[in-house]
Structures are given as structure tokens and as C-alpha cells.
Design a protein around this motif. Structure first.
Motif, PDB file in Angstrom:
ATOM      1  N   ILE A 139       0.851  -1.190   0.000  1.00 45.15           N
ATOM      2  CA  ILE A 139       0.000   0.000   0.000  1.00 45.15           C
ATOM      3  C   ILE A 139       0.892   1.248   0.000  1.00 45.15           C
ATOM      4  N   LYS A 140       0.857   1.983  -1.099  1.00 44.05           N
ATOM      5  CA  LYS A 140       1.650   3.208  -1.236  1.00 44.05           C
ATOM      6  C   LYS A 140       0.727   4.372  -0.906  1.00 44.05           C
ATOM      7  N   MET A 141       0.588   4.645   0.382  1.00 42.04           N
ATOM      8  CA  MET A 141      -0.443   5.569   0.858  1.00 42.04           C
ATOM      9  C   MET A 141      -0.225   7.005   0.375  1.00 42.04           C
ATOM     10  N   HIS A 142       1.012   7.377   0.033  1.00 37.61           N
ATOM     11  CA  HIS A 142       1.296   8.724  -0.467  1.00 37.61           C
ATOM     12  C   HIS A 142       1.510   8.753  -1.972  1.00 37.61           C
ATOM     13  N   GLY A 143       1.105   7.659  -2.644  1.00 33.83           N
ATOM     14  CA  GLY A 143       1.139   7.658  -4.097  1.00 33.83           C
ATOM     15  C   GLY A 143       2.356   7.003  -4.703  1.00 33.83           C
ATOM     16  N   ASP A 144       2.350   6.985  -6.076  1.00 34.28           N
ATOM     17  CA  ASP A 144       3.397   6.307  -6.844  1.00 34.28           C
ATOM     18  C   ASP A 144       3.980   7.278  -7.860  1.00 34.28           C
ATOM     19  N   ILE A 145       5.269   7.199  -8.066  1.00 34.97           N
ATOM     20  CA  ILE A 145       5.961   8.133  -8.943  1.00 34.97           C
ATOM     21  C   ILE A 145       5.464   8.065 -10.390  1.00 34.97           C
ATOM     22  N   ASP A 146       4.908   6.920 -10.787  1.00 29.60           N
ATOM     23  CA  ASP A 146       4.366   6.799 -12.138  1.00 29.60           C
ATOM     24  C   ASP A 146       2.932   7.317 -12.242  1.00 29.60           C
ATOM     25  N   ASN A 147       2.378   7.728 -11.143  1.00 24.99           N
ATOM     26  CA  ASN A 147       1.024   8.303 -11.127  1.00 24.99           C
ATOM     27  C   ASN A 147       1.091   9.570 -10.280  1.00 24.99           C
ATOM     28  N   LEU A 148       1.564  10.647 -10.893  1.00 28.03           N
ATOM     29  CA  LEU A 148       1.885  11.862 -10.150  1.00 28.03           C
ATOM     30  C   LEU A 148       0.666  12.468  -9.451  1.00 28.03           C
ATOM     31  N   ASP A 149      -0.525  12.220 -10.020  1.00 30.24           N
ATOM     32  CA  ASP A 149      -1.720  12.760  -9.373  1.00 30.24           C
ATOM     33  C   ASP A 149      -1.987  12.113  -8.008  1.00 30.24           C
ATOM     34  N   SER A 150      -1.373  10.949  -7.792  1.00 26.63           N
ATOM     35  CA  SER A 150      -1.602  10.246  -6.517  1.00 26.63           C
ATOM     36  C   SER A 150      -0.643  10.686  -5.427  1.00 26.63           C
ATOM     37  N   ILE A 151       0.356  11.532  -5.791  1.00 29.56           N
ATOM     38  CA  ILE A 151       1.397  11.927  -4.850  1.00 29.56           C
ATOM     39  C   ILE A 151       0.823  12.800  -3.734  1.00 29.56           C
TER      40      ILE A 151
END
Length: 954
Positions: A146-158
Motif C-alpha cells: 500500500i503506497k499511501m502517499h502515491g506512486d511516482i508513475d502516477n503523479l496525481d496520486s502523490i
């Protein structure tokens, strides 16, 4: 290493086993692969902004300022990408995370180093990556990253700037809710965070808020842990602060220095000291426990779920090998250099200290039946004793009741719908009730609340019952079934291997026991073995193995009482006990040259009596006693014999099953082989009579032979009142009918002979009446010694009047009456006997017993006593029955084939005329044969008198 640190490691270890461990990964892990820390990333933004404020205080505002600035807004995501998506590799910390096999991995990092780690878990897609709420919908496994602060390949999730944090609960509803739910009943281990880390502070506030709603006193909250360096500022203050939120610190400086040194080559890719400390902590968590005590403790915690632990399984798992078995409940370890003084010292501490872990280990060994630990010198003379318990046997309340056959009280006290109740229901053939309980418990089984051992035990018993009853729907367990249970449970197999071994009952289970028995038998029965030393060593090995098996199946409630398997396994121990009562072979040279050693008889306890009674059949039991020529055995003084028998009788009233009948049957036989007080035997006899009277026709006669043996063994102690009760019982119509039907009238003969003194005063008229009324010649033969000549004449004349209806055996009794001159010589009787003899001689079918052979010899005895029996006819019989020639033609008789136990030899020796001829012609041969038998102690008292009177000095 502090005790608190060890306790925390134990807690995490338990969490790992129960699949409730979650690793929470911070930026400190990725820094070891060359990526910036969270503060360093913020510093990059601050530099572009020429920010001159307090960076540590404005960690969220700085990226927000950057994003809101018209100058930098379009560069915001590219800036993140540039700093995070660098060409770099996962490090050894990422690898050790996977080795710990956490349920989930949660991270605040944006990079993809975790999911790109070269591990079997990644290659097999064990973990599914979740960086947005919608990713939950596509999850194909139970394990998540679980990448709670987002993923580098999905910048909107950061999640980085202040608005991202403020809107987190709205933008990542499922992720936040799921993480918070895990906090309630899972354990988080935070790595790569500092005590002052903002992200960590946010999460611990979640932890505190969520768990305090469920348990304000923190008693049942899941513990959480943070890996730290204890040299950090305000460490002690922070420790107390976090403890109040149920978060505990794992300081890296508590790891043993020798372990760190051993680990150096495993993390060469890590250049940073803090990174190495973090790796060492995770590696230590993976390897823990590392000491012998820790390993033993870990095993004992797991195996304590069992009511009874197999001592062999426990020792094997703990990698402990006793050097000596002092008794079935005492282990010995050498304390000199042969096994290593360091290991001995650890054993001493484990079994003598009172700390939590030592107590757990001691409890496990007590559950395996161990009472004492000995630390000994090799000469076994000097030893140090560590006592674990004062109890010789570790008995559950129900097992203690069962040892005295108190089944009625057991059913009164049993917990309803427990496995224990199902077990006792199975003993009494209530298989349907037992099945229902097992089915219910299997349906209620939960891998989160129950141990896999319990599930296998339930399924194994279900399989046993399916073999005993009509419930064929339950399949037998196979090896695949066992593996499936293991895999589904995700728990270790500790303790289940023993169940597997018992279920398949492989021949290897008893091969070693057979070898021990052969050695034990040789020591006890062979005079020329010249054995010195511990003559009970092999016996103790057999006893330990037998007790281990017996207590394991009883206390864990394995439903095997109806099966052959436990009888076969425990038969070796039964033989080993009885061998101690066997006589040594007699030597051919005088005792003053060599006297064979005399070894003690083993004194049986209540456990042993139960094994003999409940895990043998009556034929096998009698065969064992006959094989070793045992008249009496010794038992411990405190065994409640009366209660043992009375409880069986009471149990039969409540639960009339074949198993209880068999227990009672074998118990009577055992009672005939032990010394019993006068008080006890006279309390038992009425109980036995009542029990036999309640049996249906077809079984009561099976009990009569053992009843006879019991009476014969203890006749001198039986009171007049009880003797008359026995006679009245035997001469009731139903009992007589049963004995006549199943040819058991010899019971009356033996018992009446033992009670002759009483019977001549009382009950003689009853016996005469029954004998005359039934006109049963066998009954007459059995009671003949009680009658006067007038009654004998009257009865035998009555029988002669029905001669055509008599068989050879019955006519033999008439011949005996003629020989004793009770009735006159009768040519018709002799003629009928000769006719039957001739018919038998000419027949191709032989019967057993051979009454015609006995008839021919009886006629020969009549001839020797001057009754008019045809000599020529008797000589004709001598072709088929050679012993007749011994009397009629000793000159042509081959004395090498003489049978000194034959009745004709004994009669001839008691007749002066025939005795002189035999001694003159065959005296030397007879002397040699009788002498050999005397040396082997195989002459009865009558033959011994003949030997010493007529042959010894020839």
C-alpha cells in the motif's frame, strides 16, 4: 540485551506466526539506494524558492508554496520526478523485508524500489500494489503493498504539499480506512522513520485515535514498534511518550555485537551506518531466536497448545538429545566435555530459572511427562537434580477418574460439546454423538483464533470415527490432506508430525522397541549372558516410549480405543513388564561354580494395570502370562482394586457396551495374578457375581473361567459367607444352563474342590439334587468328590440305564466308577468302550480331545487291577497307543520314547508288580529322562517323589 527488548521480539515473533505483521516503510530505507530523504526533497523546493524560513517547521508549506507559485507550478511534478525517479536499485533492506513475510507492506515512499526487489515474492506476484483507492478492486492476492502517499508513475496520486495532506481523507478514503482498520488487530513495525518524522507523527496519531476507541486501558490493543537508534535526541522522553500510545521502540544497539559481526557480509551494498543498523534489526527479527534458549522457548510456546506433548517430538524440535533415561519421567545430560559444558550450562539455567521463558519451557517439558532433569557425570554416580514437579504422572482430572474406571463421574463432569466429551462418547460406542461434536467444532474452527493442531486433531478423529460407524461421508485423511491443512493455516508444523505418525502407524514405530525388547529379554531370561550394569536400561527405554504413546493418545483424546494400533504398539511394553517375572534358564553346572544374577521384578502401577486391561485382548493377555510362566505379579500398594472393579460394574449399568465387558473380563484375570487383601477380595466377589448375572447368554460363560481362576488364587481368604454365595450363584438354573451349553462345568469342579470344607457342611443337598435332576454325567464328574458311595451308586446306575445315549467321554466316567468300585464291573460298558475305540482306530478323521485313546488306557488300568478285560484286545490297541505296551509287554517297549507324564506310567509305578519289571528293563533310560526334567525344573511333585525314591540312586 534487555528483557523488554526480548519480550518485544517474542511479541513480533508471535505476530509473524499468526500472519498479522505489517512493515511500514519510510524514506530512510530508500536513502540507502541513493534517493533523498523527505527533508532533503523539501530542501530542493526551498532552494528554488530562496526560502529563508524554518524548513523543519514548514515541511508541508514549502511544496505548497512551490505548487502555488506561477513561476514554479508547472515544474512541480517534474521536480518530484527528477528527484525520485533516478536510475537506482533496491537494496538489501528491501530484500530482508520480504524475508519477514509480512501480511502487508505499507509505505509513504513514492519510488518503486520495494516492488522491483529481486525476491521470490515479487516474481510470483504475491503482493499487489495499491496507490489509489481503485487499485483495491483489481487486487488478486491477499497481500498488498500500500503506497499511501502515491506512486511516482502516477503523479496525481502523490501526497507531498499541505493541500494533499488536508484532502487525504477525501481523496484516499479506502486507503485511509483500510490502514486504520489494520491498526486494530495487526502489528506495525515502522522502519526508515525518525522519531521527529512528520509522516510518522501523523500515523501514530491515527494509531492512538483508532485503538483508544476500542480499549482505553490499552490492555487488548495491538502493539506497534519503531526501529530507532537510541542515540537520537530525547530518546527516553520519546520512548515514554510513544509507550502511552502503545508504540514501543526497537533500539538497534540492543542487537548482540557478535550477530552484527556475523552479518557484515550480508549488507555490503549499504554504505550508511544507519542503513546497516536497520538491516541488522530486520535480519535479527528474521533469525530470532538465535540462542539455544530462545529456540527452545519458541518451540515450546508453539507446542503448548497440546494437552500432552510427545517427549520425542519435543526433544527433536529442540535439538536436545538426552544422554541417559533415569526413568520414564527423568532425563539425564552429561555435564562434562563430551557434550559440551556450555550446552549443559544452558540446560541448567533453562530448567532452574524462574523467568518467563524458562517457565514456558519447563511447562512444556512437564506436559511431556518429565518430572526431573539430571546433570550427571559419566559414571552416573554423581548427579545434580533439577525437579520440575513432585507428581510422578501428569494427569488431567478426567484421566485420573478413568484410571479408576469412574466413567459415571466423568460424564457428570465433562464440559458439554468439548473434544473430551466426544472422546468418551466414542469409548462407549456413542459414535453419532461424537460425530456431531466434531462436526460442530470443525465448523466453528477459525485459523485466527485456533491452532492448526486443533484442526488436524479434529479431522483425524473424524476420520477414525468414519471407520467405526456408518458415517462414511467423512474421508480418511491422506498425506495431501495434512499438507493442505498446513498450507491453509500458514503456521508451523510443530507437534503435528506426531499425529501424522500415529495416524499412519508405520512399522518403523515399533522396530526400535522390538530391538530393546530382545535385549531386555536376553538379560532377564538367559543365565549365561553374564550381564552386569544397569539391567533395567532397555526396560526404561520401552517404558518411556510406551508411556509417551499412551499419554499422548489419551490426553489429546485420539479416538483409538476400538482399534488394533494401540494394542500392537503397547504389546511390547506389556511383554517387557512380564519378562521381569520370568525364570532364567537353568544351567547344567552346579550353583557353587556360577549362580545366575537375580534381578528385581517390576512392580506395576495403576497406569500399567490400565494398559494391560484396556489395550490387550483376553487371549493375548493369557498367552503372555503363559509364555513367561507367571503365576503372580506385584502391584503398588496404593492401587484401589475395589474401586477399580466397582466402577466398571457401575459403568456397565449406565453404559452397557462390549468394551466395558471386555475390561471387566480382563480385570478378573489380572486379579487372579496379584495378591489382594482379605478385606478387598471379599468386597469384590459380590460385585463380580452381580456383574456376571447381568450379562446376556453367550457372554457370561466367557467370564466364568476367569472367575474360577480368581477364586482359586484367593480361596483361602474368602469368607464362608462369600463361598456360599459363589456356590449358590453357580448352581442357579441359568448359570448351570450356560455352563452345560458351553462346556464350562469344569468351573464347578475347580471351585467346589477349593470350597470342599464348606460344602460338606452346607449346600450338599442342593448339589445332589441338581446333579440327579439333570442326569448330567459331566456335572457328576465335577462334583463326585463331594458325594457318598450310596449317591454315587444310585446316580451311576441311573446313567447305565441310558447307556445307548452316552458318548465315550461319559462312559469313561462309568469306567472310573468301576475302577473305584463304586459300581460293579459291567461288561456292557467295557464292550461299548471297545466298540468306540475300534471305530476310532478305523476312522480317517481324528478328534480332539482323543477320548478313545484315553478309553483304551483306562481299560488297560482296569486290566492292571485284575478286572476281566480282554488282554488280546488291549495288545491290539498297543499298535496305536504305544503306552499300553509299556504295561503289557515291557520287554519289547522302546523306553527312549517313554512318556513319564502319561497316566499308564504313573499307574504302573504305583503297582509293585509292574514297577519291578519297568525298573529292571528300562530303569537307566527312565532315570536319565527324569533327571533331565528335574534339572529343568519341569517335574511335578508326584514325579519328583518317584524319581528320588526309585531312580536317583540307580
Amino acid at each position: 540485551m534487555s528483557n523488554n527488548f526480548e519480550e518485544n521480539l517474542d511479541y513480533i515473533n508471535d505476530v509473524k506466526k499468526n500472519n498479522k505483521l505489517i512493515i511500514f516503510v519510510g524514506a530512510g530505507v530508500s536513502m540507502n539506494s541513493g534517493l533523498p530523504s523527505w527533508r532533503n526533497l523539501i530542501q530542493k523546493f526551498a532552494n528554488d524558492l530562496d526560502y529563508d524560513g524554518n524548513i523543519d517547521a514548514d515541511m508541508l508549506k514549502i511544496p505548497q508554496f512551490y505548487f502555488d507559485s506561477p513561476k514554479f507550478k508547472k515544474k512541480y511534478y517534474n521536480k518530484i520526478k527528477k528527484e525520485i525517479k533516478k536510475t537506482t536499485k533496491s537494496n538489501s533492506i528491501h530484500s530482508i523485508i520480504y524475508k519477514l513475510a509480512p501480511k502487508h507492506i505499507i509505505t509513504t515512499n513514492y519510488d518503486q524500489l520495494i516492488e522491483k526487489t529481486q525476491s521470490i515474492e515479487v516474481l510470483t506476484n504475491k503482493y499487489h500494489v495499491v496507490s489509489e483507492d481503485k487499485d483495491f478492486l483489481n487486487a488478486k492476492t491477499d497481500n498488498l503493498i500500500i503506497k499511501m502517499h502515491g506512486d511516482i508513475d502516477n503523479l496525481d496520486s502523490i501526497v507531498l504539499k499541505e493541500d494533499d495532506y488536508l484532502n487525504f481523507s477525501q481523496n484516499k478514503i479506502l486507503i485511509e480506512t483500510y490502514i486504520k482498520s489494520l491498526m486494530v488487530n495487526h502489528t506495525f513495525v515502522f522502519i526508515g522513520y525518525s522519531i521527529a518524522d512528520y509522516n510518522f507523527k501523523q500515523i501514530i496519531n491515527w494509531v492512538d485515535a483508532m485503538t483508544s476507541n476500542y480499549d482505553r486501558n490499552r490492555e487488548y490493543r495491538s502493539k506497534h514498534f519503531l526501529v530507532v537508534d537510541s542515540s537520537q535526541r530525547n530518546y527516553l522522553l520519546t520512548q515514554d511518550y510513544l509507550k502511552n500510545k502503545n508504540i514501543f521502540l526497537l533500539p538497534t544497539d540492543n542487537i548482540p555485537s557478535d550477530y552484527i559481526e556475523m552479518n557484515e557480509q550480508k549488507c555490503l551494498d549499504l554504505k550508511d551506518g544507519i542503513g546497516k543498523e536497520l538491516f541488522n534489526m530486520l535480519s535479527y527479527l528474521y533469525d530470532y531466536p538465535t540462542s539455544l534458549k530462545e529456540k527452545i522457548y519458541r518451540i515450546c510456546v508453539e507446542i503448548l497448545i497440546q494437552n500432552r506433548i510427545s517427549i520425542y517430538d519435543l526433544l527433536k524440535k529442540c535439538e536436545l538429545t538426552p544422554d541417559y533415561y533415569f526413568d520414564f519421567n527423568a532425563l539425564g545430560f552429561y555435564k562434562d566435555s563430551r557434550t559440551g559444558s556450555e550446552k549443559t550450562e544452558v540446560i541448567r539455567k533453562i530448567f532452574s530459572m524462574k523467568d518467563k521463558k524458562s517457565k514456558v519451557i519447563q511447562q512444556a517439558f512437564k506436559k511431556s511427562g518429565i518430572k526431573e532433569i539430571y546433570l550427571v557425570d559419566h559414571n552416573l554416580k554423581n548427579h545434580e537434580t533439577i525437579k520440575l514437579t513432585n507428581n510422578k504422572f501428569r494427569l488431567s482430572p478426567m484421566h485420573a477418574l478413568e484410571l479408576e474406571n469412574n466413567y459415571v463421574e466423568i460424564f457428570r463432569k465433562l464440559d458439554s460439546n468439548s473434544l473430551e466429551e466426544a472422546y468418551y462418547q466414542s469409548i462407549f460406542a456413542e459414535f453419532e454423538e461424537a460425530h456431531l461434536i466434531l462436526d460442530m467444532k470443525i465448523r466453528e474452527f477459525s485459523t485466527s483464533e485456533n491452532h492448526v493442531f486443533e484442526l488436524v486433531l479434529l479431522k483425524q478423529n473424524q476420520s477414525y470415527l468414519s471407520k467405526l460407524s456408518s458415517f462414511g461421508k467423512v474421508k480418511f485423511l491422506s498425506g495431501n490432506d495434512y499438507r493442505k491443512v498446513y498450507d491453509e493455516s500458514k503456521l508451523e508444523r510443530i507437534g503435528i508430525d506426531e499425529l501424522n505418525k500415529i495416524y499412519y502407524a508405520t512399522p518403523s514405530n515399533t522396530i526400535e522397541q522390538q530391538e530393546w525388547l530382545a535385549k531386555h529379554n536376553k538379560i532377564y531370561t538367559t543365565s549365561y549372558s553374564f550381564y552386569s550394569g544397569d539391567y533395567m536400561k532397555e526396560f526404561r527405554k520401552i517404558q518411556t516410549s510406551a508411556y509417551n504413546y499412551y499419554f499422548y493418545i489419551k490426553d489429546n483424546h485420539l479416538m483409538l480405543d476400538w482399534f488394533h494400533d494401540p494394542k500392537a504398539f503397547l504389546s511390547i511394553y506389556m511383554k517387557a513388564m512380564l519378562i521381569t517375572y520370568s525364570e532364567k534358564e537353568r544351567l547344567d553346572f552346579p550353583s557353587y561354580i556360577y549362580a545366575p544374577p537375580v534381578f528385581d521384578n517390576y512392580v506395576l502401577n495403576l497406569i500399567d494395570i490400565n494398559i494391560l486391561v484396556k489395550y490387550s485382548n483376553i487371549k493375548t493377555l493369557k498367552d503372555y502370562f503363559n509364555e513367561y510362566k507367571i503365576d503372580m505379579i506385584q502391584i503398588e500398594k496404593n492401587i484401589p482394586i475395589y474401586a477399580f472393579m466397582r466402577n466398571l460394574a457401575v459403568a456397565f449399568d449406565e453404559y452397557p457396551t462390549r468394551l466395558i465387558q471386555e475390561y471387566f473380563h480382563k480385570s478378573m484375570y489380572i486379579l487372579s495374578k496379584i495378591k489382594i487383601s482379605k478385606y478387598t477380595i471379599n468386597r469384590i466377589i459380590p460385585q463380580i457375581i452381580i456383574f456376571i448375572e447381568k450379562q446376556e447368554s453367550g457372554f457370561s460363560h466367557e467370564l466364568l473361567n476367569e472367575f474360577k481362576l480368581l477364586i482359586e488364587a484367593h480361596s483361602k481368604q474368602i469368607t464362608k459367607e462369600n463361598k456360599l454365595k459363589v456356590i449358590d450363584f453357580l448352581f442357579t438354573e441359568s448359570v448351570l444352563d450356560e455352563m452345560v451349553k458351553y462346556n464350562k462345568l469344569y468351573v464347578i469342579n475347580h471351585i467346589c474342590f477349593k470350597f470342599i470344607d464348606i460344602l460338606k457342611e452346607a449346600r450338599i443337598d442342593t448339589i445332589k439334587k441338581e446333579t440327579y435332576y439333570r442326569k448330567n454325567i459331566e456335572l457328576y464328574r465335577c462334583t463326585e468328590f463331594l458325594f457318598d458311595d450310596n449317591f454315587k451308586q444310585e446316580f451311576l446306575k441311573l446313567v447305565i440305564s441310558k447307556l445307548d445315549m452316552l458318548n465315550t467321554y461319559e462312559m469313561l466316567i462309568l469306567a472310573e466308577g468301576i475302577l473305584k468300585k463304586v459300581i460293579d464291573f459291567n461288561e456292557i460298558v467295557v464292550g461299548r468302550l471297545m466298540l468306540n475305540i475300534n471305530t476310532s482306530i478305523n476312522s480317517t478323521t481324528k478328534t480332539y480331545p482323543d477320548w478313545e485313546k484315553e478309553a483304551a488306557e483306562r481299560l488297560c488300568i482296569l486290566y492292571m487291577n485284575d478286572f476281566p478285560v480282554d488282554e488280546k484286545e488291549l495288545m491290539n490297541y498297543s499298535k496305536y497307543y504305544p503306552n499300553i505296551k509299556l504295561v503289557l509287554d515291557p520287554t519289547n517297549f522302546d523306553f527312549k520314547n517313554i512318556d513319564v507324564n502319561n497316566i499308564l506310567f504313573k499307574e504302573a509305578m504305583n503297582n509293585e508288580l509292574y514297577r519291578k519289571d519297568m525298573i529292571l528293563i528300562g530303569g537307566s533310560v527312565i532315570k536319565e529322562k527324569l533327571g533331565t526334567l528335574n534339572q529343568k525344573n519341569k517335574l511335578n511333585e508326584a514325579l519328583q517323589k518317584l524319581y528320588f525314591k526309585y531312580f536317583y540312586e540307580l
